[in-house]
Design an enzyme around this catalytic site. Structure first.
Site, PDB file in Angstrom:
ATOM      1  N   TYR A 231       0.724  -1.203   0.120  1.00 46.52           N
ATOM      2  CA  TYR A 231      -0.078   0.063   0.097  1.00 46.52           C
ATOM      3  C   TYR A 231       0.742   1.218  -0.063  1.00 46.52           C
ATOM      4  O   TYR A 231       0.487   2.372  -0.403  1.00 46.52           O
ATOM      5  CB  TYR A 231      -0.826   0.148   1.291  1.00 46.52           C
ATOM      6  CG  TYR A 231      -2.303  -0.669   1.139  1.00 46.52           C
ATOM      7  CD1 TYR A 231      -2.380  -2.034   0.752  1.00 46.52           C
ATOM      8  CD2 TYR A 231      -3.408  -0.063   1.219  1.00 46.52           C
ATOM      9  CE1 TYR A 231      -3.434  -2.575   0.609  1.00 46.52           C
ATOM     10  CE2 TYR A 231      -4.561  -0.526   0.925  1.00 46.52           C
ATOM     11  CZ  TYR A 231      -4.673  -1.774   0.708  1.00 46.52           C
ATOM     12  OH  TYR A 231      -5.999  -2.573   0.698  1.00 46.52           O
TER      13      TYR A 231
ATOM     14  N   LYS B 111       2.601 -15.601   2.812  1.00 44.13           N
ATOM     15  CA  LYS B 111       2.948 -16.358   1.637  1.00 44.13           C
ATOM     16  C   LYS B 111       4.348 -16.415   1.517  1.00 44.13           C
ATOM     17  O   LYS B 111       5.175 -16.322   0.798  1.00 44.13           O
ATOM     18  CB  LYS B 111       2.353 -15.235   0.455  1.00 44.13           C
ATOM     19  CG  LYS B 111       2.373 -16.359  -1.055  1.00 44.13           C
ATOM     20  CD  LYS B 111       1.218 -17.123  -0.944  1.00 44.13           C
ATOM     21  CE  LYS B 111       1.253 -18.106  -2.282  1.00 44.13           C
ATOM     22  NZ  LYS B 111       0.309 -19.284  -2.330  1.00 44.13           N
TER      23      LYS B 111
ATOM     24  N   ASP C 199      -3.474 -18.431   1.263  1.00 46.96           N
ATOM     25  CA  ASP C 199      -4.439 -19.068   0.148  1.00 46.96           C
ATOM     26  C   ASP C 199      -5.137 -20.046   1.198  1.00 46.96           C
ATOM     27  O   ASP C 199      -6.614 -20.217   1.095  1.00 46.96           O
ATOM     28  CB  ASP C 199      -3.768 -19.693  -0.965  1.00 46.96           C
ATOM     29  CG  ASP C 199      -2.692 -20.531  -0.840  1.00 46.96           C
ATOM     30  OD1 ASP C 199      -1.998 -20.499   0.219  1.00 46.96           O
ATOM     31  OD2 ASP C 199      -2.131 -21.152  -1.564  1.00 46.96           O
TER      32      ASP C 199
ATOM     33  N   ASP D  57      -6.545  -6.963   4.199  1.00 44.76           N
ATOM     34  CA  ASP D  57      -7.738  -6.168   3.482  1.00 44.76           C
ATOM     35  C   ASP D  57      -8.801  -7.180   2.653  1.00 44.76           C
ATOM     36  O   ASP D  57      -9.867  -6.901   2.869  1.00 44.76           O
ATOM     37  CB  ASP D  57      -7.167  -5.006   2.278  1.00 44.76           C
ATOM     38  CG  ASP D  57      -8.252  -4.566   1.510  1.00 44.76           C
ATOM     39  OD1 ASP D  57      -9.150  -3.960   1.907  1.00 44.76           O
ATOM     40  OD2 ASP D  57      -8.243  -4.640   0.205  1.00 44.76           O
TER      41      ASP D  57
ATOM     42  N   ASP E  72     -12.581  -8.936   4.390  1.00 45.60           N
ATOM     43  CA  ASP E  72     -13.874  -8.555   3.431  1.00 45.60           C
ATOM     44  C   ASP E  72     -14.451  -9.975   3.672  1.00 45.60           C
ATOM     45  O   ASP E  72     -15.640 -10.106   3.854  1.00 45.60           O
ATOM     46  CB  ASP E  72     -13.601  -8.069   2.393  1.00 45.60           C
ATOM     47  CG  ASP E  72     -13.862  -6.409   1.978  1.00 45.60           C
ATOM     48  OD1 ASP E  72     -13.752  -6.092   3.097  1.00 45.60           O
ATOM     49  OD2 ASP E  72     -14.490  -6.190   0.929  1.00 45.60           O
TER      50      ASP E  72
END
Ligand code: IPM
Ligand code: MG
Length: 359
Positions: A144, A194, A226, A250, A254
């Site tokens: 970001y 990851k 994942d 982020d 959600d």
């Protein structure tokens, strides 16, 4: 019997409506528990661009820093979309205020509220096991805030890069936040990365392992992003505190919010080392329903509960707000986003009134 000053950023779209209901709740709590609470309005987002030509007017951070906490509705306005210059876009303001206030830890609390088990899109037998996940998202680092570039190549057209960088210091301070929270909860930390691909993730993992040794009581696991996405829908009850970098957080938050039944239910707290915390619903400005009294104010109201807990250290007030929300839901009151076919739907304002009456 404290005295608190709150910076209020109403923002865009449904922001002003949901903030109005949250302010009613704050006033009610102030009365009931005898606190003196004052508000300072701050313009930020697309509405600020309309007024001043920039989404993050000079002095915004200073005004917020002079307060004890910041309440934010939502920013985002299609009129000031991705094709606009950065200083006009609402999202620029959101990232800037997070950075300027040093809000490195974003706590997103995803719980299945008892009255809304039916709104959970997962199978009943999974939902019945419950979910109470504290998502701890790193908020002012990573991709970001990394360097961005756009350049012409000779043979492949335009090419762009977004740099993801993390330092040990940044990882350690968010990690510590997660472990400290876990100690007050179920003492489990799942650190999402990851590491099978990314160097930043390998560093992340090694710093987390170091921290895990300082907290022997905490049950610690590494989990790939994942797999986390998959485990969240397979059995969300396995998680307690989930800590992760900015972009993974982020996306996963959600997903977690949808499991609770609606994006309209999830509150968040963004906190730093010293500056005032910022409290906002995790949903956006929903321009399609703005000004129609259809929005669900619960995520914003629950964000206020987090404000009382984390910024003012008033857990009793926080619990009273949560109980008032749960009672409204248990009594069957539903805004459009959480209503099932045939259920009576109430508006944003009425939901706020009912929650206030429960207080
Ligand atoms: C959020 C939002 C923001 C983010 C956007 C609006 C920049 O999605 O708070 O989750 O990605 O952080
Ligand atoms: Mg988001």
């Amino acid at each position: 019997m404290g005295s608190y000053k709150i910076a209020v950023i109403r923002g865009d779209g449904i922001g002003p409506e949901i903030v109005n209901e949250a302010l009613k709740v704050i006033e009610k709590v102030g009365e009931r528990f005898h606190h003196t609470i004052t508000f300072v309005d701050v313009d930020m987002g697309g509405n600020a661009t309309d007024k001043y030509g920039v989404s993050y007017p000079a002095g915004t951070a200073e005004t917020c820093k002079a307060c004890d906490a910041v309440l934010l509705g939502a920013v985002g306005d299609p009129k000031w979309g991705p094709d606009r210059p950065a200083e006009q876009r609402p999202e620029t303001a959101l990232l800037a205020i997070r950075k300027d206030l040093g809000l490195f830890a974003n706590l997103r609390h995803a719980t299945l509220r008892p009255a809304l088990i039916d709104a959970c899109p997962l199978k009943n037998e999974i939902a019945a096991k419950g979910m109470d996940v504290m998502m701890v998202r790193e908020l002012i680092g990573g991709i970001y805030f990394g360097k961005r570039e756009r350049y012409e190549t000779e043979d492949r057209g335009v090419e762009c890069t977004d740099l993801m960088a993390y330092s040990e210091m940044e990882i350690e301070r968010i990690g510590r936040q997660a472990f400290e929270l876990a100690m007050k909860r179920q003492k489990k930390v799942s650190s999402v990365d990851k590491a099978n691909v990314l160097e930043t993730s390998r560093l992340w993992r090694s710093v987390m392992h170091r921290l895990a040794q300082e907290y022997p009581e905490v049950d610690y696991e590494d989990i790939l992003v994942d797999n986390t996405a998959m485990q969240l829908v397979r059995d969300p009850s396995q998680f307690d505190v989930v800590v992760t970098e900015n972009m993974f957080g982020d996306i996963l938050s959600d997903e977690a919010s949808m499991i609770t039944g609606s994006l309209g239910l999830l509150p968040s707290a963004s906190i730093g080392a010293t500056a005032p915390g910022l409290y906002e619903p995790i949903h956006g400005s929903a321009p399609d329903i703005a000004g129609q009294d259809k929005a669900n104010p619960i995520a914003t109201i629950l964000s206020v509960a987090m404000m009382f807990k984390y910024s003012f250290d008033l857990p009793e007030e926080a619990a009273a707000i949560e109980a008032a929300v749960d009672k409204a839901l248990a009594d069957g009151w539903r805004t459009a986003d959480i209503a099932k076919a045939g259920e009576t739907v109430i508006g944003c304002k009425q939901m706020g009134d009912i929650i206030c009456a429960n207080l």
